[in-house]
Design a protein around this motif. Structure first.
Motif, short mmCIF file in Angstrom:
data_model
loop_
_atom_site.label_atom_id
_atom_site.label_comp_id
_atom_site.label_asym_id
_atom_site.label_seq_id
_atom_site.Cartn_x
_atom_site.Cartn_y
_atom_site.Cartn_z
N LEU A 1 0.98 -1.31 -0.74
CA LEU A 1 0.09 -0.35 -0.41
C LEU A 1 0.66 1.21 0.21
O LEU A 1 0.52 2.61 0.60
CB LEU A 1 -0.72 0.21 0.63
CG LEU A 1 -2.03 -1.44 0.84
CD1 LEU A 1 -2.96 -0.83 2.23
CD2 LEU A 1 -2.71 -1.06 0.14
N LYS A 2 2.38 0.93 -0.25
CA LYS A 2 2.83 2.09 -0.46
C LYS A 2 3.01 2.66 -2.12
O LYS A 2 3.14 1.63 -2.33
CB LYS A 2 3.99 2.30 -0.09
CG LYS A 2 3.96 1.97 1.58
CD LYS A 2 5.47 2.18 2.45
CE LYS A 2 5.23 1.63 3.83
NZ LYS A 2 6.78 1.45 4.43
N GLY B 1 -3.61 8.51 -2.26
CA GLY B 1 -3.46 9.01 -1.08
C GLY B 1 -1.78 8.93 -1.41
O GLY B 1 -1.04 9.10 -0.52
N ASN B 2 -1.54 9.41 -2.67
CA ASN B 2 -0.17 9.71 -2.97
C ASN B 2 0.15 10.89 -4.08
O ASN B 2 0.58 10.71 -4.82
CB ASN B 2 0.00 8.38 -4.00
CG ASN B 2 -0.50 8.25 -5.40
OD1 ASN B 2 -1.92 8.38 -4.82
ND2 ASN B 2 -0.23 7.20 -6.04
N ASP B 3 -0.39 11.93 -3.41
CA ASP B 3 -0.56 12.94 -3.97
C ASP B 3 1.14 13.49 -4.77
O ASP B 3 1.43 14.08 -5.62
CB ASP B 3 -0.63 13.94 -3.24
CG ASP B 3 -2.52 13.68 -2.29
OD1 ASP B 3 -2.70 12.92 -2.76
OD2 ASP B 3 -2.48 15.38 -1.79
N LYS C 1 -3.45 20.79 -5.68
CA LYS C 1 -2.89 21.75 -6.56
C LYS C 1 -1.55 21.45 -7.13
O LYS C 1 -0.92 22.05 -8.50
CB LYS C 1 -3.57 23.13 -5.86
CG LYS C 1 -2.39 24.07 -6.88
CD LYS C 1 -2.52 25.93 -5.74
CE LYS C 1 -2.14 26.68 -6.03
NZ LYS C 1 -2.27 28.09 -5.91
N ASN C 2 -0.39 20.65 -6.39
CA ASN C 2 0.53 20.13 -6.99
C ASN C 2 0.44 19.44 -7.46
O ASN C 2 1.71 19.30 -8.38
CB ASN C 2 0.98 19.56 -5.14
CG ASN C 2 0.04 17.92 -4.84
OD1 ASN C 2 -0.83 18.02 -4.78
ND2 ASN C 2 1.49 17.83 -4.72
N ILE C 3 -0.20 18.80 -7.87
CA ILE C 3 -0.15 17.60 -9.56
C ILE C 3 -0.63 18.36 -10.70
O ILE C 3 0.22 18.68 -11.94
CB ILE C 3 -1.15 16.92 -9.12
CG1 ILE C 3 -1.02 16.15 -8.08
CG2 ILE C 3 -1.42 16.13 -10.78
CD1 ILE C 3 -2.28 14.87 -7.63
#
Length: 124
Positions: free
Chosen positions: A18-19, A60-62, A107-109
């Motif tokens: 899950l990572k 959950g991996n932004d 926003k970072n993506i």
């Protein structure tokens, strides 16, 4: 003009316990190889190419998604290929824009993708 969907990049974003991890250099080379083929058969012959759907699912991996979009769009842009980000409106999936408030979920993506599109050398 040629329109393609997202090129398959095995291993660029991997799940392990899950990572989420950014892919190995070998995976990025495979992506670049695919873009080189598109360039050779279309761009170099004067045929414009767009990739109509590209993105990475929200798990959950932004930061990994931002790195992915930066590399993907930078690699395509470097070869003259224009990308359109897939946004299905669902924050839990591919959504980046909250359509009810006109604000970015991630926003970072978006910023990483725009930066790569403007200057593909930024992202290598």
């Amino acid at each position: 003009m040629v329109a393609l969907d997202d090129l398959e990049i095995p291993g660029l974003v991997l799940v392990k316990d899950l990572k989420f991890l950014v892919g190995r250099d070998a995976d990025k080379k495979e992506l670049d190889k695919g873009f080189e083929l598109v360039k050779k058969y279309f761009i170099d012959k004067g045929v414009p190419v767009i990739i109509g759907e590209c993105g990475a699912t929200n798990k959950g991996n932004d930061s990994v998604r931002a790195d992915y979009m930066s590399y993907y769009i930078g690699s395509a842009k470097k070869r003259g290929i224009t990308c359109f980000i897939w946004d299905n409106g669902a924050k839990e999936e591919f959504g980046l824009l909250d359509r009810s408030s006109n604000t970015w979920y991630f926003k970072n993506i978006v910023e990483a993708a725009v930066k790569a599109g403007r200057n593909p050398r930024c992202c290598y």
